[in-house]
Design a protein around this motif. Structure first.
Motif, short mmCIF file in Angstrom:
data_model
loop_
_atom_site.label_atom_id
_atom_site.label_comp_id
_atom_site.label_asym_id
_atom_site.label_seq_id
_atom_site.Cartn_x
_atom_site.Cartn_y
_atom_site.Cartn_z
N LEU A 35 -12.72 4.35 -11.36
CA LEU A 35 -12.47 5.67 -10.52
C LEU A 35 -13.44 6.70 -10.97
N ALA B 2 -5.65 7.02 -4.98
CA ALA B 2 -7.26 7.12 -4.58
C ALA B 2 -7.54 6.34 -3.38
N GLY B 3 -6.53 5.31 -3.20
CA GLY B 3 -7.01 4.57 -1.88
C GLY B 3 -6.25 4.74 -0.88
N TYR C 292 -4.77 5.07 -9.40
CA TYR C 292 -5.45 4.30 -8.48
C TYR C 292 -5.30 4.09 -7.16
N LEU C 293 -3.58 3.66 -6.94
CA LEU C 293 -3.43 3.57 -5.68
C LEU C 293 -3.32 4.81 -4.85
N LYS D 142 -6.37 6.87 2.36
CA LYS D 142 -7.28 7.77 3.35
C LYS D 142 -6.34 8.26 4.38
N MET E 277 0.80 -1.19 0.05
CA MET E 277 -0.02 0.01 0.08
C MET E 277 0.91 1.03 -0.02
#
Lengths: 191, 306
Positions: free
Chosen positions: B42, B302-303, B299-300, B305, B1
């Motif tokens: 997305l 956006a994940g 994509y990554l 938080k 991550m």
């Protein structure tokens, strides 16, 4: 694996299917797939990453053994089609989608290990349809544990296992370096 | 991550983060090979290309990457924006964010800008080139291309040839490829190679023939015409004679060596046309892979938080 550790420590896990059970179940499902499709013409199997991919390969080799015909197998990653990307703590791992054949006009049997809410299958259907227009999509799952949140039903079920939401069904396969086994455990909060 | 909301440079990325981006990009490359080259992943997100320096390739690549992910894209280029009316950079960026931007993709001539924006914005900031500092997505797409063609990066001999001192591409590539275990060397005239670069474990060659021997990957850099006659090199003819990649010179590298170039190329100056169009060139693969890598980055990020 972390979950498994907790079950073992707490003695909360129960074996639902062993190696022989899984093999017999897959043999029966292979026969059912052939019976329903009246052979293997225009038939292909597409496994959902990751457990479904291994099961699709096993089913395909059983079908080939019975019918003496090769049947195309693909793998499908559904991470890009999930409906919960904004809600998850972690972005799901993107794996390869390898469907090395034209899906248009084929009968596709989607294969997954556990059918639960049905949301993965919804995502998988969208992913397949982006690859082409199959003649039909069918669904084969090793375990159906209930609790559907979408109007989705499997065509071939290895075993129906009524579960409660506080339980967890884990399918371990030898392709992942584990012994073939289906385990029912209590969900232990990982917080 | 990923451990950050922004992609500002390769320098601060861990090997695990780089590998995660490359592995994720492989999944996106599958998407680009289909008839329907778009996924809904997305949707509902917005990306803004905020380019304070001219760029066609990088901007187009980010724009298409966003569109392939079903993200809406706005191109905000300087000559048409309020920046010419004297609006401060942060105000411009805050305005863009207030319009609902989730990603701000920035190219700016000044290296400090990316940190300034990343600190002041909620949106994910992606560095698309900042001065002579870094161009992280170019390095990632280069690494992805090498891995795809060679099956690995660790242990490969890689030469980067040309204007190292002014090149953000070279800088990001050096960080990225050495982190992944490649043996990297730079080749070029002393005026275009930073002093003391040997200290970071790179070999330096001031002779093309010597430098190219046994290479698995030859990465050519664009010679920036505007540097001509400023004491860096006498003329493009002279440069080409000493540092241009010709078939004879390429024959000194390994038989299966690949040739890369970040574009735009000066054909006949730093690279001969027959090489650029030849079987060992992976220059167009780099362009395609750029899309996959930029999709993976978005994509990554956006994940992540807060």
């Amino acid at each position: 694996m972390r979950g498994r550790f907790f079950y073992e420590v707490l003695g909360m896990q129960k074996e639902l299917l062993n190696k022989t059970d899984i093999d017999r179940t897959l043999t029966r499902m292979a026969h059912e797939i052939i019976e329903k499709n009246k052979g293997t013409e225009k038939l292909c199997l597409v496994g959902i990453q990751r457990g479904g991919v291994y099961l699709a390969k096993r089913l395909a080799s059983k079908i080939e053994e019975i019918e003496k015909k090769e049947i195309p197998v693909g793998s499908l990653d559904i991470a890009l089609y999930r409906d919960d990307l904004n809600m998850r703590k972690k972005q799901p791992v993107v794996r390869r989608t390898e469907v090395p054949f034209e899906v248009t006009d084929l009968k596709i049997v989607l294969v997954d290990d556990v059918l639960f809410t049905g949301r993965s299958i919804r995502a998988a259907m969208d992913a397949v349809i982006d690859l082409g227009r199959p003649a039909a999509i069918q669904l084969a799952v090793l375990i159906d544990r209930g609790h559907r949140e979408l109007p989705i039903k499997a065509d071939y079920v290895g075993k129906n296992i009524p579960t409660s939401l506080s339980e967890n069904v884990e399918v371990q396969l030898k392709e992942e370096g584990l012994e073939d086994m289906v385990i029912l455990g209590k969900v232990v909060s990982e917080d | 991550m990923l451990k950050r909301k922004d992609l500002l440079g390769i320098k601060e990325l861990s090997v695990e983060e780089i590998n995660l981006i490359l592995d994720t990009a492989a999944g996106f490359k599958d998407v680009l090979g289909r008839d329907i080259k778009k996924v809904p992943t997305l949707r509902g997100k917005t990306a803004v290309n905020l380019f304070f320096e001219p760029s066609t390739r990088t901007r187009t690549s980010f724009e298409l990457a966003a569109k392939r992910l079903s993200t809406d894209v706005i191109n905000f280029s300087v000559p048409t924006s309020s920046v010419v009316k004297g609006e401060s950079l942060i105000d411009t960026a805050l305005t863009v964010q207030a319009l609902g931007a989730d990603f701000i993709i920035i190219r700016h001539s000044s290296a400090g800008v990316r940190h300034l924006l990343a600190k002041n914005l909620r949106a994910s900031v992606i560095n698309a080139g900042d001065g002579t500092n870094e161009h992280p997505t170019q390095a990632l797409l280069d690494a992805f291309t090498i891995r795809e063609k060679k099956g690995r990066i660790e242990g490969l001999d890689i030469a980067i040839v040309g204007d190292i001192i002014h090149s953000r591409v070279a800088k990001s590539d050096i960080y990225c490829l050495t982190k992944l275990g490649a043996k990297v060397r730079v080749i070029g005239p002393p005026t275009l190679i930073p002093k003391g670069i040997e200290g970071v474990g790179l070999e330096v060659f001031h002779n093309m023939e010597e430098g190219l021997k046994g290479m698995d990957v030859v990465m050519m850099l664009r010679i920036q015409m505007e540097r001509q006659g400023k004491g860096f090199f006498p003329s493009t003819e002279e440069y080409s004679k000493n540092w241009g990649l010709t078939p004879e010179r390429l024959s000194l590298a390994r038989d299966d060596a690949i040739v890369m170039h970040p574009g735009p190329m000066n054909r006949g100056i730093e690279i001969a046309s027959e090489i650029a169009d030849g079987p060992r060139s992976v220059i167009l693969d780099q362009v395609t892979n750029g899309l996959a890598v930029r999709m993976a980055v978005m994509y990554l990020l956006a994940g992540v938080k807060e």
